[in-house]
Design a protein around this motif. Structure first.
Motif, PDB file in Angstrom:
ATOM      1  N   ALA A  40     -65.997 -21.377 -30.391  1.00  0.00           N
ATOM      2  CA  ALA A  40     -65.527 -20.071 -30.879  1.00  0.00           C
ATOM      3  C   ALA A  40     -64.615 -19.406 -29.849  1.00  0.00           C
ATOM      4  CB  ALA A  40     -66.717 -19.178 -31.210  1.00  0.00           C
ATOM      5  N   ILE A  41     -64.968 -19.512 -28.586  1.00  0.00           N
ATOM      6  CA  ILE A  41     -64.131 -18.936 -27.520  1.00  0.00           C
ATOM      7  C   ILE A  41     -62.783 -19.660 -27.461  1.00  0.00           C
ATOM      8  CG2 ILE A  41     -63.915 -18.669 -25.011  1.00  0.00           C
ATOM      9  CD1 ILE A  41     -66.982 -18.220 -24.953  1.00  0.00           C
ATOM     10  N   LEU A  42     -62.820 -20.991 -27.591  1.00  0.00           N
ATOM     11  CA  LEU A  42     -61.572 -21.761 -27.559  1.00  0.00           C
ATOM     12  C   LEU A  42     -60.670 -21.385 -28.730  1.00  0.00           C
ATOM     13  CD1 LEU A  42     -63.012 -25.264 -26.628  1.00  0.00           C
ATOM     14  CD2 LEU A  42     -61.678 -23.765 -25.142  1.00  0.00           C
ATOM     15  N   LEU A  43     -61.255 -21.177 -29.894  1.00  0.00           N
ATOM     16  CA  LEU A  43     -60.438 -20.857 -31.068  1.00  0.00           C
ATOM     17  C   LEU A  43     -59.854 -19.446 -30.961  1.00  0.00           C
ATOM     18  CD1 LEU A  43     -62.489 -22.519 -33.940  1.00  0.00           C
ATOM     19  CD2 LEU A  43     -60.443 -23.376 -32.783  1.00  0.00           C
ATOM     20  N   GLU A  44     -60.600 -18.529 -30.374  1.00  0.00           N
ATOM     21  CA  GLU A  44     -60.031 -17.193 -30.107  1.00  0.00           C
ATOM     22  C   GLU A  44     -58.817 -17.313 -29.191  1.00  0.00           C
ATOM     23  OE1 GLU A  44     -62.731 -14.224 -28.503  1.00  0.00           O
ATOM     24  OE2 GLU A  44     -64.319 -15.048 -29.762  1.00  0.00           O
TER      25      GLU A  44
ATOM     26  N   VAL B 103     -59.985 -31.074 -26.434  1.00  0.00           N
ATOM     27  CA  VAL B 103     -58.842 -30.245 -26.804  1.00  0.00           C
ATOM     28  C   VAL B 103     -57.560 -31.012 -26.487  1.00  0.00           C
ATOM     29  CG1 VAL B 103     -57.687 -28.025 -26.493  1.00  0.00           C
ATOM     30  CG2 VAL B 103     -60.168 -28.160 -26.282  1.00  0.00           C
ATOM     31  N   SER B 104     -56.662 -31.095 -27.491  1.00  0.00           N
ATOM     32  CA  SER B 104     -55.341 -31.710 -27.305  1.00  0.00           C
ATOM     33  C   SER B 104     -54.293 -30.614 -27.398  1.00  0.00           C
ATOM     34  CB  SER B 104     -55.060 -32.744 -28.395  1.00  0.00           C
ATOM     35  OG  SER B 104     -55.922 -33.834 -28.283  1.00  0.00           O
TER      36      SER B 104
ATOM     37  N   ILE C 251     -62.241 -18.124 -19.945  1.00  0.00           N
ATOM     38  CA  ILE C 251     -62.857 -19.146 -19.096  1.00  0.00           C
ATOM     39  C   ILE C 251     -64.151 -18.608 -18.485  1.00  0.00           C
ATOM     40  CG2 ILE C 251     -62.567 -20.447 -16.942  1.00  0.00           C
ATOM     41  CD1 ILE C 251     -59.542 -20.685 -17.685  1.00  0.00           C
ATOM     42  N   GLU C 252     -64.093 -17.359 -18.051  1.00  0.00           N
ATOM     43  CA  GLU C 252     -65.273 -16.743 -17.431  1.00  0.00           C
ATOM     44  C   GLU C 252     -66.443 -16.659 -18.427  1.00  0.00           C
ATOM     45  OE1 GLU C 252     -65.909 -12.491 -15.314  1.00  0.00           O
ATOM     46  OE2 GLU C 252     -64.118 -13.604 -14.723  1.00  0.00           O
TER      47      GLU C 252
END
Lengths: 104, 104
Positions: free
Chosen positions: A21-25, A52-53, A75-76
């Motif tokens: 979810a954080i990556l998609l945000e 992740v690509s 990241i944090e």
């Protein structure tokens, strides 16, 4: 030449969905930083693995994105849910199918 | 769910460009087989490494593509120029930026 990055990370058990979810945000924010592709995938057989690509206009665009306040905040937030096992491969892109037009 | 594949292969010294050329020829043929993204990248620091990131409509589309005569012919041409060191990661795609519309 366009820059590619393929990275993996391992979530602590039970936390993969939160990390995803954080990556998609983050994906919503990085287009303006020079990212043209950011694909988040998960393994069906390894319940903690995330891959992740990414395609960036240049290596420098990618590096600069990591210094953005929103990237650092993401990241944090994610780090406590990760085991610390990362892999990463930097690439020069040579072509293919469906590659965003900014590559050419 | 859309299927992702990230794979690497190692060319025998001096043969990477030939293998890349074969991979790029294949890219032209696989759109009709259900492939929406096929990105070929090379490492700048590891002169024999090739990485391919792919998105397919499904795992079955990817598997079927490997049985096509043109795919088998391309693999047969490339194999003598490869060391046999492969990696591959199958993925379920969960989203991102710039992901082809066929994913949704």
């Amino acid at each position: 030449m366009a820059f590619g990055y393929v990275g993996s990370m391992r979530a602590r058990p039970g936390h993969r969905a939160e990390v995803v979810a954080i990556l998609l945000e983050a994906a919503d924010q990085i287009a303006s930083a020079g990212c043209s592709l950011y694909v988040v995938g998960v393994s069906e057989t390894d319940p903690d693995l995330i891959v992740v690509s990414e395609i960036w206009q240049s290596r420098e665009h990618h590096a600069a994105s990591l210094r953005l306040p929103e990237t650092r905040a993401a990241i944090e937030r994610a780090m406590p849910m990760l085991t610390g096992e990362f892999t990463g491969q930097e690439l020069s892109l040579v072509g293919g199918l469906g590659v965003p037009a900014t590559l050419s």
